[in-house]
Design an enzyme around this catalytic site. Structure first.
Site, mmCIF file in Angstrom:
data_model
loop_
_atom_site.group_PDB
_atom_site.id
_atom_site.type_symbol
_atom_site.label_atom_id
_atom_site.label_comp_id
_atom_site.label_asym_id
_atom_site.label_seq_id
_atom_site.Cartn_x
_atom_site.Cartn_y
_atom_site.Cartn_z
ATOM 1 N N GLU A 24 22.351 58.220 -13.421
ATOM 2 C CA GLU A 24 23.289 58.787 -12.451
ATOM 3 C C GLU A 24 23.588 57.791 -11.331
ATOM 4 O O GLU A 24 24.717 57.717 -10.850
ATOM 5 C CB GLU A 24 22.732 60.088 -11.870
ATOM 6 C CG GLU A 24 22.654 61.206 -12.898
ATOM 7 C CD GLU A 24 22.042 62.454 -12.334
ATOM 8 O OE1 GLU A 24 22.773 63.460 -12.217
ATOM 9 O OE2 GLU A 24 20.845 62.438 -12.003
ATOM 10 N N TYR A 56 40.478 68.510 11.383
ATOM 11 C CA TYR A 56 40.025 68.512 9.987
ATOM 12 C C TYR A 56 40.196 67.176 9.291
ATOM 13 O O TYR A 56 39.534 66.908 8.296
ATOM 14 C CB TYR A 56 40.623 69.664 9.166
ATOM 15 C CG TYR A 56 42.096 69.927 9.333
ATOM 16 C CD1 TYR A 56 43.038 69.170 8.670
ATOM 17 C CD2 TYR A 56 42.532 70.979 10.128
ATOM 18 C CE1 TYR A 56 44.385 69.436 8.800
ATOM 19 C CE2 TYR A 56 43.883 71.252 10.271
ATOM 20 C CZ TYR A 56 44.798 70.474 9.599
ATOM 21 O OH TYR A 56 46.137 70.738 9.734
ATOM 22 N N LYS A 102 28.933 69.447 -8.960
ATOM 23 C CA LYS A 102 28.627 68.280 -9.783
ATOM 24 C C LYS A 102 29.068 68.611 -11.208
ATOM 25 O O LYS A 102 28.340 69.253 -11.956
ATOM 26 C CB LYS A 102 27.118 68.012 -9.697
ATOM 27 C CG LYS A 102 26.636 66.774 -10.364
ATOM 28 C CD LYS A 102 25.140 66.607 -10.064
ATOM 29 C CE LYS A 102 24.588 65.355 -10.648
ATOM 30 N NZ LYS A 102 23.168 65.164 -10.279
#
Length: 122
Positions: A24, A56, A102
């Site tokens: 990963e 933001y 993920k």
């Protein structure tokens, strides 16, 4: 009681190297972040004043910098780090709920994604 409002940033996408396994870190993968920020209004809304609220655009940059800054083994730790950074940067945030998705989680099965949500109170 103070007025509050919510700012939501949905599906902020990043390519990073978080995860437990060496592959990963080596290969990297996409991560998606949602931020739900409960903000104390103060006088910003009445005065239409950007300086008194959560910008933001800057919040997105805080999320990006946190995701990209260092590898974390757990997406839970990543979500908490994002929440804490946002609350530290913007004192008006009363609650930060952060979800990290993920899609390419190393799970022996078929799924769309793994998601973890963390709430941090300021």
């Amino acid at each position: 009681m103070t007025d509050v409002y919510t700012i939501t940033l949905k599906n902020c996408a990043f390519f990073a190297r978080h995860g437990v396994y060496a592959e990963e870190e080596f290969l990297g993968q996409r991560f998606f972040v949602d931020a739900e920020l409960e903000v104390a209004a103060g006088s910003a809304l009445e005065n239409d004043d950007i300086d008194g609220t959560v910008d933001y655009g800057i919040a997105f940059k805080v999320i990006e910098e946190t995701v990209m800054s260092s590898r974390r083994f757990l997406i839970e730790a990543l979500a908490l780090a994002i929440a804490k950074e946002l609350c530290q940067r913007f004192g008006q945030i009363r609650r930060a709920k952060i979800a990290v998705r993920k899609p390419s989680a190393p799970v022996p099965g078929i799924l769309d994604y793994v998601q973890v949500s963390v709430e941090h109170f300021n």
